[in-house]
Each structure stands twice: as structure tokens, then as C-alpha cells.
Design a protein around this motif. Structure first.
Motif, PDB file in Angstrom:
ATOM      1  N   CYS A 186      -3.718   6.026   3.081  1.00 22.88           N
ATOM      2  CA  CYS A 186      -5.131   6.360   2.941  1.00 22.88           C
ATOM      3  C   CYS A 186      -5.350   7.854   3.169  1.00 22.88           C
ATOM      4  N   GLY A 197      -8.553   8.961   2.826  1.00 21.33           N
ATOM      5  CA  GLY A 197      -9.987   9.049   3.057  1.00 21.33           C
ATOM      6  C   GLY A 197     -10.266  10.015   4.202  1.00 21.33           C
ATOM      7  N   THR A 198     -11.522  10.371   4.365  1.00 24.96           N
ATOM      8  CA  THR A 198     -11.870  11.431   5.317  1.00 24.96           C
ATOM      9  C   THR A 198     -11.375  11.154   6.734  1.00 24.96           C
ATOM     10  N   ALA A 199     -11.668   9.958   7.243  1.00 25.21           N
ATOM     11  CA  ALA A 199     -11.290   9.648   8.634  1.00 25.21           C
ATOM     12  C   ALA A 199      -9.778   9.731   8.813  1.00 25.21           C
ATOM     13  N   CYS A 200      -9.038   9.197   7.860  1.00 23.79           N
ATOM     14  CA  CYS A 200      -7.575   9.240   7.966  1.00 23.79           C
ATOM     15  C   CYS A 200      -7.065  10.663   7.798  1.00 23.79           C
ATOM     16  N   CYS A 243     -10.427   5.405   0.956  1.00 18.26           N
ATOM     17  CA  CYS A 243     -10.672   4.680   2.205  1.00 18.26           C
ATOM     18  C   CYS A 243     -10.361   3.193   2.057  1.00 18.26           C
ATOM     19  N   LEU A 244      -9.592   2.686   2.997  1.00 20.30           N
ATOM     20  CA  LEU A 244      -9.199   1.277   2.955  1.00 20.30           C
ATOM     21  C   LEU A 244     -10.172   0.402   3.747  1.00 20.30           C
ATOM     22  N   CYS A 265     -11.462   2.540   9.003  1.00 22.36           N
ATOM     23  CA  CYS A 265     -11.376   3.924   9.480  1.00 22.36           C
ATOM     24  C   CYS A 265     -11.104   4.017  10.980  1.00 22.36           C
TER      25      CYS A 265
END
Ligand code: FES
Length: 168
Positions: A92, A94-97, A133-134, A137
Motif C-alpha cells: 500500500c 496510500g497516504t497513511a502507509c 489504500c487498502l 490505515c
């Protein structure tokens, strides 16, 4: 041996029962408007990916242009135009990852498997993709292998051991 190739690409697709299976499906949805996604999904299911000769066959059978089929096949991540490995590794981004170090996770996986993003190992065991994003998060950074979720991968030293589990 007679070459029954109907698309002049040199393949023997009419000898391959998978094309007959695909034809049966195409015929069953012929009257359904907007059936292109369904046909591509079925083709992906039957062949495992969407090589050019399969796209060409679908184009001939449905009248949808090759350009449109190729566009769909390359836009949606559910489709692959090159062979996929037995196991799908998704990291992932995505932003958080990403904030929690997903790039390091991705780099470690690529280094361990010696492939590029989107690539498949020569033994056809793994295909690696960067994903959106999965949806988990709180567990960042996250990696999925098939349906298995690996969370909190701050320590990338655990990654070789995780991959090893899928080599057996
Ligand atoms: S950003 Fe990675 S799971 Fe949401």
C-alpha cells in the motif's frame, strides 16, 4: 499441422479450448448493453491475464475496438496484460502507509524478489504491485499477499521471512 488462426497472428487459438469457453460466455451476454467489463473479467478469469491475442479475439467477437479494450485492460488494476505470478504481493502506497514508511517496504520487497513494480519473478511465483489504500490505515504500513494482510511493517527485516512462507 493446419493453423486455424483466425486473427492472422500465427496462434492456434481455435485449438485452445479456452477460446471456446470465452466464446460461450460472450454469446451469453451478447444482448447485454455495456458488457465489455464482464467479458474482460471472464477472459481474465479463463486465461489468467489478457494477452494481445485474447484482446484481438474479444474485439472480433464483440466489435469493440482494440484501442478501447487495451485502454480498459491497462486502466483497471484488476486486469493484467502480462502473466501474473502465483502470489500477488500488494504494498500500500496510500497516504497513511506512505507517511509510515511504505516506500521502504516496497523497496525491500523489490530487492528481495529482484523485480520492478508490476513485475513477476522468473519462477512465476510472485507479482508485485504498489496499491492504493487498502482500508486498514491504522495498521500502516501494510502489505497484502493474496488475501493475507501484514501490518505494522516498520521493521523491513521481517519481509524476507514473510515471503519465504509462500515459497514452500
Ligand atoms: S493508506 Fe495504507 S491502508 Fe490506508
Amino acid at each position: 499441422m493446419q493453423n486455424d488462426c483466425a486473427c492472422n497472428c500465427g496462434c492456434n487459438k481455435t485449438d485452445d479450448p479456452r477460446f471456446a469457453e470465452l466464446k460461450t460466455f460472450i454469446d451469453s451476454v451478447k444482448e447485454v448493453k455495456g458488457n465489455t467489463m464482464a467479458v474482460l473479467q471472464e477472459a481474465q478469469h479463463i486465461f489468467g491475464y489478457l494477452p494481445l491475442e485474447v484482446q484481438r479475439y474479444i474485439s472480433e467477437e464483440t466489435g469493440v475496438s482494440m484501442a478501447e479494450l487495451y485502454g480498459i485492460a491497462t486502466f483497471y488494476s484488476q486486469f493484467a496484460i502480462t502473466p501474473r505470478g502465483k502470489h500477488h504481493v500488494g504494498i500500500c502506497l496510500g497516504t497513511a502507509c506512505y507517511v509510515k514508511g511504505a516506500q521502504k517496504v516496497l523497496d525491500k520487497v523489490l530487492q528481495e524478489l529482484d523485480v520492478n513494480v508490476g513485475g513477476t519473478t522468473p519462477d512465476s511465483l510472485f507479482t508485485v504491485d504498489a496499491t492504493r489504500c487498502l482500508g486498514c490505515c491504522g495498521l500502516a504500513p501494510v502489505m497484502m499477499i493474496d488475501d493475507d494482510v501484514y501490518a505494522n511493517l516498520d521493521d523491513t527485516d521481517v519481509i524476507p521471512g514473510i515471503l519465504e512462507k509462500y515459497r514452500g
